[in-house]
Design a protein around this motif. Structure first.
Motif, PDB file in Angstrom:
ATOM      1  N   LEU A 246     -60.300  -6.850 -71.514  1.00 19.95           N
ATOM      2  CA  LEU A 246     -60.786  -8.125 -71.138  1.00 19.95           C
ATOM      3  C   LEU A 246     -59.911  -9.122 -70.311  1.00 19.95           C
ATOM      4  O   LEU A 246     -60.084  -9.642 -69.258  1.00 19.95           O
ATOM      5  CB  LEU A 246     -61.457  -8.877 -72.057  1.00 19.95           C
ATOM      6  CG  LEU A 246     -62.621  -8.290 -72.659  1.00 19.95           C
ATOM      7  CD1 LEU A 246     -63.249  -8.951 -74.038  1.00 19.95           C
ATOM      8  CD2 LEU A 246     -63.887  -8.244 -71.732  1.00 19.95           C
ATOM      9  N   LYS A 247     -58.540  -8.992 -70.859  1.00 19.96           N
ATOM     10  CA  LYS A 247     -57.465  -9.971 -70.110  1.00 19.96           C
ATOM     11  C   LYS A 247     -57.130  -9.460 -68.704  1.00 19.96           C
ATOM     12  O   LYS A 247     -56.811 -10.174 -68.019  1.00 19.96           O
ATOM     13  CB  LYS A 247     -56.217  -9.871 -71.059  1.00 19.96           C
ATOM     14  CG  LYS A 247     -56.400 -10.157 -72.634  1.00 19.96           C
ATOM     15  CD  LYS A 247     -56.712 -11.705 -72.865  1.00 19.96           C
ATOM     16  CE  LYS A 247     -57.221 -11.934 -74.048  1.00 19.96           C
ATOM     17  NZ  LYS A 247     -55.877 -11.923 -75.157  1.00 19.96           N
ATOM     18  N   PHE A 248     -57.321  -8.249 -68.341  1.00 21.82           N
ATOM     19  CA  PHE A 248     -57.058  -7.674 -67.189  1.00 21.82           C
ATOM     20  C   PHE A 248     -58.102  -7.452 -66.021  1.00 21.82           C
ATOM     21  O   PHE A 248     -58.137  -6.875 -65.073  1.00 21.82           O
ATOM     22  CB  PHE A 248     -56.204  -6.115 -67.363  1.00 21.82           C
ATOM     23  CG  PHE A 248     -54.760  -6.475 -67.924  1.00 21.82           C
ATOM     24  CD1 PHE A 248     -53.835  -6.812 -66.910  1.00 21.82           C
ATOM     25  CD2 PHE A 248     -54.477  -6.196 -69.142  1.00 21.82           C
ATOM     26  CE1 PHE A 248     -52.691  -7.115 -67.210  1.00 21.82           C
ATOM     27  CE2 PHE A 248     -53.473  -6.277 -69.767  1.00 21.82           C
ATOM     28  CZ  PHE A 248     -52.341  -6.848 -68.880  1.00 21.82           C
ATOM     29  N   LYS A 249     -59.482  -8.060 -66.716  1.00 23.25           N
ATOM     30  CA  LYS A 249     -60.814  -7.757 -65.767  1.00 23.25           C
ATOM     31  C   LYS A 249     -60.748  -8.306 -64.493  1.00 23.25           C
ATOM     32  O   LYS A 249     -61.481  -7.708 -63.678  1.00 23.25           O
ATOM     33  CB  LYS A 249     -61.823  -8.287 -66.850  1.00 23.25           C
ATOM     34  CG  LYS A 249     -61.763  -9.784 -66.692  1.00 23.25           C
ATOM     35  CD  LYS A 249     -63.046 -10.216 -67.728  1.00 23.25           C
ATOM     36  CE  LYS A 249     -63.130 -11.850 -67.808  1.00 23.25           C
ATOM     37  NZ  LYS A 249     -64.306 -12.223 -68.352  1.00 23.25           N
ATOM     38  N   SER A 253     -56.531  -3.369 -60.022  1.00 21.55           N
ATOM     39  CA  SER A 253     -55.584  -2.280 -59.766  1.00 21.55           C
ATOM     40  C   SER A 253     -55.117  -2.047 -61.259  1.00 21.55           C
ATOM     41  O   SER A 253     -54.062  -1.293 -61.221  1.00 21.55           O
ATOM     42  CB  SER A 253     -54.452  -3.046 -59.063  1.00 21.55           C
ATOM     43  OG  SER A 253     -53.910  -4.249 -59.680  1.00 21.55           O
ATOM     44  N   VAL A 254     -55.556  -2.732 -62.369  1.00 22.85           N
ATOM     45  CA  VAL A 254     -54.891  -2.343 -63.719  1.00 22.85           C
ATOM     46  C   VAL A 254     -56.073  -2.057 -64.401  1.00 22.85           C
ATOM     47  O   VAL A 254     -57.020  -2.887 -64.821  1.00 22.85           O
ATOM     48  CB  VAL A 254     -54.277  -3.721 -64.367  1.00 22.85           C
ATOM     49  CG1 VAL A 254     -53.571  -3.477 -65.732  1.00 22.85           C
ATOM     50  CG2 VAL A 254     -53.213  -4.176 -63.512  1.00 22.85           C
ATOM     51  N   LYS A 255     -55.821  -0.880 -65.095  1.00 30.99           N
ATOM     52  CA  LYS A 255     -56.771  -0.308 -66.103  1.00 30.99           C
ATOM     53  C   LYS A 255     -56.350   0.409 -67.291  1.00 30.99           C
ATOM     54  O   LYS A 255     -55.086   1.086 -67.064  1.00 30.99           O
ATOM     55  CB  LYS A 255     -57.662   0.711 -65.221  1.00 30.99           C
ATOM     56  CG  LYS A 255     -58.617   0.313 -64.157  1.00 30.99           C
ATOM     57  CD  LYS A 255     -59.244   1.225 -63.321  1.00 30.99           C
ATOM     58  CE  LYS A 255     -59.937   0.635 -62.162  1.00 30.99           C
ATOM     59  NZ  LYS A 255     -60.726   1.743 -61.445  1.00 30.99           N
ATOM     60  N   ILE A 256     -56.856   0.435 -68.391  1.00 33.80           N
ATOM     61  CA  ILE A 256     -56.511   0.729 -69.520  1.00 33.80           C
ATOM     62  C   ILE A 256     -57.573   1.970 -69.743  1.00 33.80           C
ATOM     63  O   ILE A 256     -58.678   1.734 -69.992  1.00 33.80           O
ATOM     64  CB  ILE A 256     -56.456   0.089 -70.769  1.00 33.80           C
ATOM     65  CG1 ILE A 256     -55.162  -1.080 -70.569  1.00 33.80           C
ATOM     66  CG2 ILE A 256     -55.935   0.771 -71.892  1.00 33.80           C
ATOM     67  CD1 ILE A 256     -55.251  -2.106 -71.692  1.00 33.80           C
TER      68      ILE A 256
END
Length: 270
Positions: A246-249, A253-256
């Protein structure tokens, strides 16, 4: 003659109220209070006025003496007066002093002792008739207005700065897509947006950053983050991974990524 005299006295009383409100605002400014207000100044009798505040504050006697004297001099008000700082809860006088035109005759006790935060009323009683120089009064009112506008602009500026331009951070950060990760401060910064991280989120992210674009097994993540830090519950890892996502939503380009049955991978697309 009576009418003219009464009008002059009303002008002087109005000026005293304006000046005392300015003193009140300056006292709040010294308390770094830009939100609460100075209550309307009360005229208790012909020579006595009362200044009060919406919230509690700390009063430094030296500052109070200086602000009252400075503002009274600017407004050409009499320099003969008695000031009493009264405690709201019991009406006891917490601090008082008497000012004379000749400072050597003034009585200024315990100047360096700070009054602790509390609710206070400030009573000012003139010991001589209030007759302000009317030719000076209007220029003083303009001066007060300009000072008030300036203080208002400065407070507005600092509020905007605090909201949109966070405080300076150390250079110890790691770039993750459009984000900057500050592990020592448990924060993510994206442009002017500041995102706080919990201790566990911060520790997990640190592990992911150590091996970007690599699969990290669940056991390794659990051991590094939860070992010697309390009981580990099976769903705890998945819960914190969801929180990090959620912090990177806002940055695609950033995915976990979940590698089923194995672990997770922090994927950063350049």
């Amino acid at each position: 003659m009576f009418s003219c005299s009464n009008e002059s006295h009303n002008d002087a009383s109005g000026l005293v109220k304006v000046v005392l409100r300015n003193v009140g605002h300056q006292l709040l400014f010294l308390n770094q209070d830009s939100i609460s207000i100075v209550k309307p100044v009360k005229k208790l009798d012909e020579l006595k006025f009362q200044l009060s505040f919406e919230k509690s504050l700390v009063i430094h006697p030296d500052s109070l003496v200086y602000l009252v004297k400075y503002n009274f001099q600017k407004a050409n008000l009499p320099q003969h007066y008695l000031v009493e700082v009264v405690q709201c809860e019991d009406n006891e006088v917490a601090y008082s002093y008497q000012m004379q035109q000749n400072r050597e005759k003034s009585i200024l006790p315990c100047g360096g002792r700070q009054l602790k935060r509390g609710c206070y009323l400030i009573n000012i009683r003139f010991t001589k008739s209030i007759e302000a120089d009317k030719s000076y009064s209007y220029s003083w009112l303009l001066y007060i207005l300009l000072i008030g506008i300036f203080v208002g602009i400065m407070l507005f500026y600092f509020k905007l700065k605090a909201k949109f331009f966070p405080e300076e951070y150390s250079e110890n950060y790691t770039s993750i897509g459009k984000y900057k990760f500050y592990p020592e401060q448990n924060k993510l910064i994206k442009e002017a947006l500041e995102i706080s991280l919990s201790k566990k989120e911060c520790e997990l992210l640190a592990v992911f950053i150590s091996k970007p674009n690599q699969i990290i097994k669940r056991e390794e993540l659990s051991k590094k983050v939860w070992e010697d830090n309390g009981v580990f519950v099976g769903r705890s890892l998945d819960t914190y991974i969801s929180k990090l996502r959620l912090k990177f939503k806002s940055d695609e380009s950033v995915k976990i990524i979940n590698i089923h049955g194995v672990g997770y991978k922090l994927e950063i697309c350049n």
